[in-house]
Scaffold this active site. Structure first.
Site, PDB file in Angstrom:
ATOM      1  N   CYS A 151       0.815  -1.230   0.000  1.00  7.66           N
ATOM      2  CA  CYS A 151       0.000   0.000   0.000  1.00  7.66           C
ATOM      3  C   CYS A 151       0.845   1.275   0.000  1.00  7.66           C
ATOM      4  O   CYS A 151       0.674   2.150  -0.853  1.00  7.66           O
ATOM      5  CB  CYS A 151      -0.990  -0.012   1.168  1.00  7.66           C
ATOM      6  SG  CYS A 151      -0.268   0.158   2.817  1.00  7.66           S
ATOM      7  N   HIS A 198      -2.793   1.414   6.750  1.00  7.60           N
ATOM      8  CA  HIS A 198      -3.118   1.321   5.323  1.00  7.60           C
ATOM      9  C   HIS A 198      -3.293   2.712   4.730  1.00  7.60           C
ATOM     10  O   HIS A 198      -3.810   3.632   5.378  1.00  7.60           O
ATOM     11  CB  HIS A 198      -4.396   0.512   5.114  1.00  7.60           C
ATOM     12  CG  HIS A 198      -4.654   0.192   3.672  1.00  7.60           C
ATOM     13  ND1 HIS A 198      -3.884  -0.697   2.961  1.00  7.60           N
ATOM     14  CD2 HIS A 198      -5.590   0.667   2.800  1.00  7.60           C
ATOM     15  CE1 HIS A 198      -4.336  -0.774   1.714  1.00  7.60           C
ATOM     16  NE2 HIS A 198      -5.368   0.051   1.590  1.00  7.60           N
ATOM     17  N   HIS A 220      -5.831   2.029  -4.539  1.00  8.51           N
ATOM     18  CA  HIS A 220      -4.857   1.509  -3.572  1.00  8.51           C
ATOM     19  C   HIS A 220      -4.424   0.093  -3.922  1.00  8.51           C
ATOM     20  O   HIS A 220      -4.994  -0.556  -4.815  1.00  8.51           O
ATOM     21  CB  HIS A 220      -5.443   1.539  -2.152  1.00  8.51           C
ATOM     22  CG  HIS A 220      -6.591   0.600  -1.935  1.00  8.51           C
ATOM     23  ND1 HIS A 220      -6.855  -0.001  -0.715  1.00  8.51           N
ATOM     24  CD2 HIS A 220      -7.569   0.137  -2.779  1.00  8.51           C
ATOM     25  CE1 HIS A 220      -7.927  -0.777  -0.826  1.00  8.51           C
ATOM     26  NE2 HIS A 220      -8.375  -0.703  -2.048  1.00  8.51           N
TER      27      HIS A 220
END
Length: 363
Positions: free
Chosen positions: A278, A327, A339
């Site tokens: 991420c 995240h 993402h």
């Protein structure tokens, strides 16, 4: 006449064997009765998803340790270079004192103070500050420079030693975090392997369908109303007027770079050019736009201006998720985020409401 002999009794050994056999049979029956049923595909998926999330948390810690290691390595290299250059300068200064001593010797003898300096540890001599009065002004200046250089080198060596110790600890932490991630992923694979081939194929199909659904939702949002797209949570965004892919400036350039990587697989610790985690995706995207941001999601959370209202987000802003900020993605407009979700997925669009939003960050 009838026999009245008593019937033969079973031996003690036979009784013991029979008893043990019976006990084992009871235990097996009990275990069979209380054995946990095989988890369903849905239960396995839930457990695997949880393990993937935990693996991602460990991945960001791994990324942080790796970043610290690389920084320490650069600092140690710089310090060692300084020490080497400083030692060369010190040698030159001592050579100059040696030349003075040689001249004095040719003229009839060496100054006792200078002789002491050249024949013993300079630190011991320089502690005797009064001895400097016995030397000429030029020699005094040279000795003072030597003294200052020695102190500087001692400090640099001490600092380098400390950095090397930190580096060793960081490398150890890095190894532990890497092992933790691998253990989580191995456990997830073990769970998946407990399913039948048909069940695994079904899960893969469902995941691919989810990927396509996310992309369709994003494309629909891009061509639909600009005044408020619905999110997965059922609420409606009421202020974002940005369409997907139409960012501007630095953030827009970073988003465009990330868009070019849609479909690239998630791999822990990866920063491109073909696989990403991420924060690897977001840091890579901003690098393509000409900006350097920190490597980890937690550090990226402090890399710019925080935006707490989703309605104020602009395309390309960083979006931080989960309470521990493990995240991060890029805001895509209309309630969508671009993402790299987790292991087993690819870089894709997803509704921002699918994850616990914390805040955005404008670089």
């Amino acid at each position: 006449m009838a026999s009245h002999r008593r019937p033969k009794q079973p031996s003690r050994a036979r009784v013991t064997v029979l008893t043990a056999t019976a006990a084992a049979a009871v235990a097996l029956t009990s275990q069979a009765a209380h054995a946990d049923p095989k988890p369903t595909k849905t239960e396995v998926k839930a457990k695997v998803d949880k393990l993937y999330e935990e693996a991602e948390q460990a991945t960001e810690k791994f990324n942080g340790a790796k970043e610290k290691q690389e920084k320490l390595e650069r600092e140690v290299d710089n310090l060692q270079d300084k020490v080497a250059r400083g030692q060369d300068q010190l040698n030159e200064q001592r050579d100059a004192l040696g030349a003075v001593a040689a001249a004095q010797y040719r003229s009839g003898g060496i100054d006792p103070s200078l002789q002491l300096f050249l024949s013993s540890d300079p630190d011991d001599f320089l502690q005797q500050a009064g001895a400097l009065d016995q030397i000429s002004g030029r020699q005094t200046d040279t000795l003072k420079k030597v003294q200052a250089k020695q102190r500087e080198l001692a400090q640099q060596r001490k600092e380098a030693a400390g950095k090397l110790a930190d580096l060793a600890d960081t490398r150890e932490q890095l190894g532990k975090k890497k092992s933790e991630v691998k253990a989580k992923l191995a456990e997830a694979r073990k769970l998946l392997n407990s399913l039948t081939a048909a069940e695994r194929a079904k899960m893969a199909e469902e995941q691919e369908r989810a990927n396509r659904a996310s992309e369709r939702a994003a494309l629909k949002a891009a061509g639909g109303s600009t005044a408020g797209g619905s999110t997965a949570g059922g609420s409606t965004s009421t202020g974002s007027s940005a369409n997907i892919g139409k960012g501007s400036g630095l953030a827009g350039a970073a988003f465009a770079a990330a868009q070019s990587k849609i479909g690239s697989p998630y791999v822990f610790g990866a920063t491109g050019p073909s696989t990403y985690d991420c924060s690897g995706l977001t840091s890579w995207a901003y690098a393509q736009a000409g900006a350097t941001i920190p490597r980890t999601s937690q550090a990226q959370a402090n890399a710019g201006q925080r935006i707490y209202s989703q309605s104020q987000l602009q395309v390309g802003d960083l979006v931080i998720f989960y309470g521990d900020m493990h995240h991060v993605g890029l805001y895509a407009g209309n309630g969508q985020v671009l993402h790299a979700p987790r292991t087993g997925t690819v870089v894709r669009y997803e509704a921002i409401g699918n994850m616990p939003f914390q805040f955005g960050v404008r670089i």
